[in-house]
Design a protein around this motif. Sequence first.
Motif, PDB file in Angstrom:
ATOM      1  N   ILE A  73       0.882  -0.880   0.191  1.00  0.00           N
ATOM      2  CA  ILE A  73       0.426  -0.279  -0.241  1.00  0.00           C
ATOM      3  C   ILE A  73       0.774   1.073   0.168  1.00  0.00           C
ATOM      4  O   ILE A  73       0.794   2.162  -0.692  1.00  0.00           O
ATOM      5  CB  ILE A  73      -0.892   0.169   1.040  1.00  0.00           C
ATOM      6  N   TRP A  74       1.793   1.322   0.398  1.00  0.00           N
ATOM      7  CA  TRP A  74       2.856   2.224   1.054  1.00  0.00           C
ATOM      8  C   TRP A  74       3.998   2.243  -0.781  1.00  0.00           C
ATOM      9  O   TRP A  74       3.761   3.249  -0.912  1.00  0.00           O
ATOM     10  CB  TRP A  74       4.013   2.655   1.830  1.00  0.00           C
ATOM     11  N   ILE A  75       3.639   1.418  -1.324  1.00  0.00           N
ATOM     12  CA  ILE A  75       4.817   1.596  -2.470  1.00  0.00           C
ATOM     13  C   ILE A  75       3.440   2.748  -3.237  1.00  0.00           C
ATOM     14  O   ILE A  75       4.235   3.422  -4.017  1.00  0.00           O
ATOM     15  CB  ILE A  75       5.169   0.792  -3.374  1.00  0.00           C
ATOM     16  N   VAL A  76       2.349   1.995  -3.276  1.00  0.00           N
ATOM     17  CA  VAL A  76       1.209   2.791  -4.152  1.00  0.00           C
ATOM     18  C   VAL A  76       1.348   3.842  -4.603  1.00  0.00           C
ATOM     19  O   VAL A  76       1.297   5.139  -4.373  1.00  0.00           O
ATOM     20  CB  VAL A  76      -0.070   1.910  -4.262  1.00  0.00           C
ATOM     21  N   ALA A  83      11.207   7.353  -3.200  1.00  0.00           N
ATOM     22  CA  ALA A  83      12.257   6.541  -3.413  1.00  0.00           C
ATOM     23  C   ALA A  83      13.314   7.310  -4.753  1.00  0.00           C
ATOM     24  O   ALA A  83      14.595   6.999  -4.520  1.00  0.00           O
ATOM     25  CB  ALA A  83      11.877   5.207  -3.538  1.00  0.00           C
ATOM     26  N   ILE A  84      12.528   7.134  -5.389  1.00  0.00           N
ATOM     27  CA  ILE A  84      12.826   7.807  -6.724  1.00  0.00           C
ATOM     28  C   ILE A  84      14.029   9.076  -6.648  1.00  0.00           C
ATOM     29  O   ILE A  84      15.130   9.715  -6.698  1.00  0.00           O
ATOM     30  CB  ILE A  84      12.030   7.813  -7.976  1.00  0.00           C
ATOM     31  N   THR A  85      13.192   9.903  -5.846  1.00  0.00           N
ATOM     32  CA  THR A  85      13.553  11.049  -5.715  1.00  0.00           C
ATOM     33  C   THR A  85      15.036  11.552  -4.785  1.00  0.00           C
ATOM     34  O   THR A  85      15.854  11.771  -4.867  1.00  0.00           O
ATOM     35  CB  THR A  85      12.690  11.955  -4.700  1.00  0.00           C
ATOM     36  N   ALA A 110      16.481   6.137   0.699  1.00  0.00           N
ATOM     37  CA  ALA A 110      15.968   5.323   0.095  1.00  0.00           C
ATOM     38  C   ALA A 110      15.132   3.883  -0.447  1.00  0.00           C
ATOM     39  O   ALA A 110      14.058   3.708  -0.021  1.00  0.00           O
ATOM     40  CB  ALA A 110      16.000   5.231  -1.865  1.00  0.00           C
ATOM     41  N   GLY A 111      16.561   3.031   0.674  1.00  0.00           N
ATOM     42  CA  GLY A 111      15.439   2.061   0.823  1.00  0.00           C
ATOM     43  C   GLY A 111      14.753   1.618   2.016  1.00  0.00           C
ATOM     44  O   GLY A 111      13.489   0.561   1.658  1.00  0.00           O
ATOM     45  N   PHE A 112      14.987   2.388   2.555  1.00  0.00           N
ATOM     46  CA  PHE A 112      14.363   2.961   4.361  1.00  0.00           C
ATOM     47  C   PHE A 112      12.462   3.465   3.547  1.00  0.00           C
ATOM     48  O   PHE A 112      11.629   3.332   3.960  1.00  0.00           O
ATOM     49  CB  PHE A 112      14.315   3.514   5.195  1.00  0.00           C
ATOM     50  N   ALA A 113      13.042   4.074   2.456  1.00  0.00           N
ATOM     51  CA  ALA A 113      11.007   5.156   2.370  1.00  0.00           C
ATOM     52  C   ALA A 113      10.290   4.174   1.430  1.00  0.00           C
ATOM     53  O   ALA A 113       9.575   4.211   1.199  1.00  0.00           O
ATOM     54  CB  ALA A 113      11.633   6.486   1.146  1.00  0.00           C
ATOM     55  N   LEU A 114      11.279   2.903   0.836  1.00  0.00           N
ATOM     56  CA  LEU A 114      10.797   2.127  -0.658  1.00  0.00           C
ATOM     57  C   LEU A 114      10.006   1.211   0.453  1.00  0.00           C
ATOM     58  O   LEU A 114       8.161   1.066   0.268  1.00  0.00           O
ATOM     59  CB  LEU A 114      10.939   1.331  -1.377  1.00  0.00           C
ATOM     60  N   THR A 115      10.620   0.495   1.072  1.00  0.00           N
ATOM     61  CA  THR A 115       9.670  -0.377   2.530  1.00  0.00           C
ATOM     62  C   THR A 115      10.030  -0.439   3.554  1.00  0.00           C
ATOM     63  O   THR A 115      10.631  -1.101   3.997  1.00  0.00           O
ATOM     64  CB  THR A 115       9.813  -1.518   2.011  1.00  0.00           C
ATOM     65  N   PRO A 116       9.188   0.366   4.841  1.00  0.00           N
ATOM     66  CA  PRO A 116       9.346   1.202   5.994  1.00  0.00           C
ATOM     67  C   PRO A 116       8.555   0.128   7.031  1.00  0.00           C
ATOM     68  O   PRO A 116       9.157   0.133   7.934  1.00  0.00           O
ATOM     69  CB  PRO A 116       9.165   2.273   5.553  1.00  0.00           C
ATOM     70  N   PHE A 117       7.713  -0.462   6.231  1.00  0.00           N
ATOM     71  CA  PHE A 117       7.495  -1.740   7.668  1.00  0.00           C
ATOM     72  C   PHE A 117       8.274  -2.892   7.563  1.00  0.00           C
ATOM     73  O   PHE A 117       8.845  -3.112   6.681  1.00  0.00           O
ATOM     74  CB  PHE A 117       5.628  -1.620   7.086  1.00  0.00           C
TER      75      PHE A 117
END
Length: 122
Positions: A73-76, A83-85, A110-117
């Motif tokens: 859900i977070w990625i969407v 993460a791209i930024t 970026a890694g933490f922002a893409l999948t933080p859970f």
Amino acid sequence: MSLIGNIIWIIFGGIFIFLEYIICGFLMCLTIVGIPFGLKIIQLSVLGLAPFGQKVEYNEHAGGCLSILLNVIWIVIGGIWIAITHLLFALVFAITIIGIPFAVQHVKLAGFALTPFGKSIR
């Protein structure tokens, strides 16, 4: 060394990253559905303020399917854009030798922002 890196990070944009994430986190916490996402964004803001000397680690007790569902859900919702930024900033900083440590921190963000859970900051 991490203190000097964090001071330089804050001067050259870390404070703006922190403010952006903290405001977004508080806005997400205004709704009941957004509270889990808002709390992770607030954790991301702490990492965005002072990334040097901190590690992002996987939790062994992450919650299984719930973490996966929340990450999808977070990625969407917006994780992919954050993460791209950070990856674009990493490319810009990696151009010079002096900027390589900052590029590494942007990749970590970026890694933490893409999948933080399922992850925590130590």
